[in-house]
Enzyme design. Structure first.
Site, PDB file in Angstrom:
ATOM      1  N   LEU A 162      -2.874   6.182   0.434  1.00 36.30           N
ATOM      2  CA  LEU A 162      -2.643   7.107   1.538  1.00 36.30           C
ATOM      3  C   LEU A 162      -1.654   6.442   2.489  1.00 36.30           C
ATOM      4  O   LEU A 162      -1.660   5.214   2.634  1.00 36.30           O
ATOM      5  CB  LEU A 162      -3.939   7.421   2.284  1.00 36.30           C
ATOM      6  CG  LEU A 162      -5.049   8.137   1.515  1.00 36.30           C
ATOM      7  CD1 LEU A 162      -6.299   8.255   2.391  1.00 36.30           C
ATOM      8  CD2 LEU A 162      -4.601   9.522   1.060  1.00 36.30           C
ATOM      9  N   ASP A 163      -0.821   7.240   3.132  1.00 32.75           N
ATOM     10  CA  ASP A 163       0.074   6.686   4.139  1.00 32.75           C
ATOM     11  C   ASP A 163      -0.739   5.963   5.214  1.00 32.75           C
ATOM     12  O   ASP A 163      -1.906   6.293   5.465  1.00 32.75           O
ATOM     13  CB  ASP A 163       0.885   7.798   4.813  1.00 32.75           C
ATOM     14  CG  ASP A 163       1.853   8.481   3.857  1.00 32.75           C
ATOM     15  OD1 ASP A 163       2.154   7.895   2.808  1.00 32.75           O
ATOM     16  OD2 ASP A 163       2.284   9.598   4.177  1.00 32.75           O
ATOM     17  N   LYS A 164      -0.116   5.027   5.876  1.00 34.51           N
ATOM     18  CA  LYS A 164      -0.778   4.270   6.945  1.00 34.51           C
ATOM     19  C   LYS A 164      -1.466   5.187   7.947  1.00 34.51           C
ATOM     20  O   LYS A 164      -2.621   4.962   8.324  1.00 34.51           O
ATOM     21  CB  LYS A 164       0.244   3.389   7.661  1.00 34.51           C
ATOM     22  CG  LYS A 164      -0.297   2.676   8.895  1.00 34.51           C
ATOM     23  CD  LYS A 164       0.795   1.897   9.615  1.00 34.51           C
ATOM     24  CE  LYS A 164       0.269   1.264  10.890  1.00 34.51           C
ATOM     25  NZ  LYS A 164       1.321   0.515  11.628  1.00 34.51           N
ATOM     26  N   THR A 166      -2.291   8.393   7.622  1.00 36.01           N
ATOM     27  CA  THR A 166      -3.115   9.461   7.058  1.00 36.01           C
ATOM     28  C   THR A 166      -4.527   8.920   6.870  1.00 36.01           C
ATOM     29  O   THR A 166      -4.707   7.821   6.346  1.00 36.01           O
ATOM     30  CB  THR A 166      -2.551   9.939   5.703  1.00 36.01           C
ATOM     31  OG1 THR A 166      -1.257  10.496   5.913  1.00 36.01           O
ATOM     32  CG2 THR A 166      -3.448  10.993   5.082  1.00 36.01           C
ATOM     33  N   ARG A 267       3.715  16.082   3.574  1.00 32.27           N
ATOM     34  CA  ARG A 267       4.537  16.087   4.782  1.00 32.27           C
ATOM     35  C   ARG A 267       5.906  16.713   4.502  1.00 32.27           C
ATOM     36  O   ARG A 267       6.419  17.515   5.290  1.00 32.27           O
ATOM     37  CB  ARG A 267       4.681  14.665   5.314  1.00 32.27           C
ATOM     38  CG  ARG A 267       3.348  14.030   5.677  1.00 32.27           C
ATOM     39  CD  ARG A 267       3.436  12.514   5.829  1.00 32.27           C
ATOM     40  NE  ARG A 267       4.288  12.138   6.940  1.00 32.27           N
ATOM     41  CZ  ARG A 267       4.645  10.878   7.184  1.00 32.27           C
ATOM     42  NH1 ARG A 267       4.232   9.895   6.380  1.00 32.27           N
ATOM     43  NH2 ARG A 267       5.425  10.599   8.206  1.00 32.27           N
TER      44      ARG A 267
END
Length: 337
Positions: A162-164, A166, A267
């Site tokens: 997961l993105d930082k 998110t 996104r």
């Protein structure tokens, strides 16, 4: 498939280590035996499996400098193919990457844990894997402190990220058989991943929308991703199903179901249809006093357990910052969706 053989050695012989010490080089020699998992791979790709704490670019540099031997011959080309049973030696020098793979005690919100895997509810702000600018304090460091056994797995058992900024659920393997099975399940799109997101602009039209658009590096800004034309730019096919959950004059609450897992996919796809995520400054979102990161939460994760065959499903509660943003925009969230 057999597990990778991974042998750590002081060196091919004592004299070689002493000679290097005399010239002041801080090096480590590792003996490697390539297994069936590496059979037919390029040397640089095989070394990523064998020495996962180093980046592929760094390993390519070592090869070019003559720092890798295969079957007693120096391998100067990263493109050479290896075979199962080939023996090699790699000369390693400490880098931020190698120092990053160390245990760090941290509080992990473990939703499920058994001998083969864990499901973790990641908070926003936690980086999953060490990378430039974040060589410590990552989820990987916390996993190594929680279970030293995952040091023997590539990327400490991390099979997706997961993105930082998110929040939400991700599954981590604790054994190599589980890791291999989970990677195959993700590639086959057999792992269900659903997100809730708060997006700018009131929704119009059908409540359900499918975005089938390739994602690649933005040709105008290499730090971003974008929807790309595969005939003109490099990228990968990507599909996201989007469903409206709640609507208001200011914005909308949507559910996003991933069918592929490209970098920043949700996104990018939301921006492409005119609904950038709230507070996602990278992709056109505006700042908010209620949430300081993109309003995206991986709330549901489902898969078949790779060892038991049991169907598993997990939900993660909405974080407080997203609740506050919803309240401000007069949007309601039903946890039972």
């Amino acid at each position: 498939m057999k597990n990778t053989n991974f042998i750590i050695s002081a060196g091919s012989d004592g004299e070689d280590v002493e000679d290097r010490a005399e010239v002041g080089l801080d090096v480590e020699l590792r003996e490697l035996v390539f297994g069936e998992d590496q059979h037919g791979l390029r040397l640089d790709r095989a070394l990523v499996d064998m020495v996962p704490e180093f980046s592929r670019s760094y390993l390519q540099q070592l090869i070019e400098l003559g720092g890798v031997t295969v079957n007693d011959n120096i391998a100067f080309k990263a493109s050479v193919r290896v075979k199962a049973g080939d023996a090699g030696v790699i000369e390693l020098r400490p880098t931020p990457q190698s120092q990053a793979f160390k245990p760090e005690q941290m509080s992990l919100n473990i939703v499920h844990e058994d001998e083969h895997l864990m499901v973790i509810d990641k908070p926003a702000g936690l980086v999953v894997h060490p990378a430039p600018g974040n060589w410590s304090g990552t989820l990987l460091n916390g996993l190594l402190a929680h279970d030293a056994g995952v040091m023997n797995l590539p990327r400490a058992g991390i099979v997706h990220r997961l993105d930082k900024d998110t929040s939400g659920l991700l599954v981590v393997a604790r054994t190599r058989p589980a890791m291999d099975a989970l990677i195959k399940a993700i590639a086959a799109r057999d792992v269900g991943r659903q997100y809730v997101a708060i997006a700018h602009k009131s929704w119009s039209g059908s409540r359900q929308r499918q975005v089938d658009a390739a994602v690649g590096r933005d040709p105008r800004n290499r730090l971003r991703m974008a929807v790309v034309d595969l005939e003109k730019s490099a990228g990968k096919t990507a599909r996201t199903d989007i469903e409206l959950l709640e609507n208001s004059d200011l914005g909308c609450l949507v559910r996003c179901t991933l069918h592929t897992g490209r970098t920043h996919q949700i996104r990018v796809h939301m921006t492409s249809i005119g609904h950038p995520l709230l507070a996602d400054l990278t992709y056109g979102g505006s700042v908010s006093a209620f949430i300081q990161r993109q309003a995206l939460h991986a709330y549901r994760l489902s898969f078949v357990h790779p060892m038991s065959g049991r169907q598993m499903a997990f939900n993660a509660a909405l974080p407080d910052d997203m609740k506050a943003a919803l309240d401000h925009w007069s949007l309601r969230y039903n946890p039972s969706i």
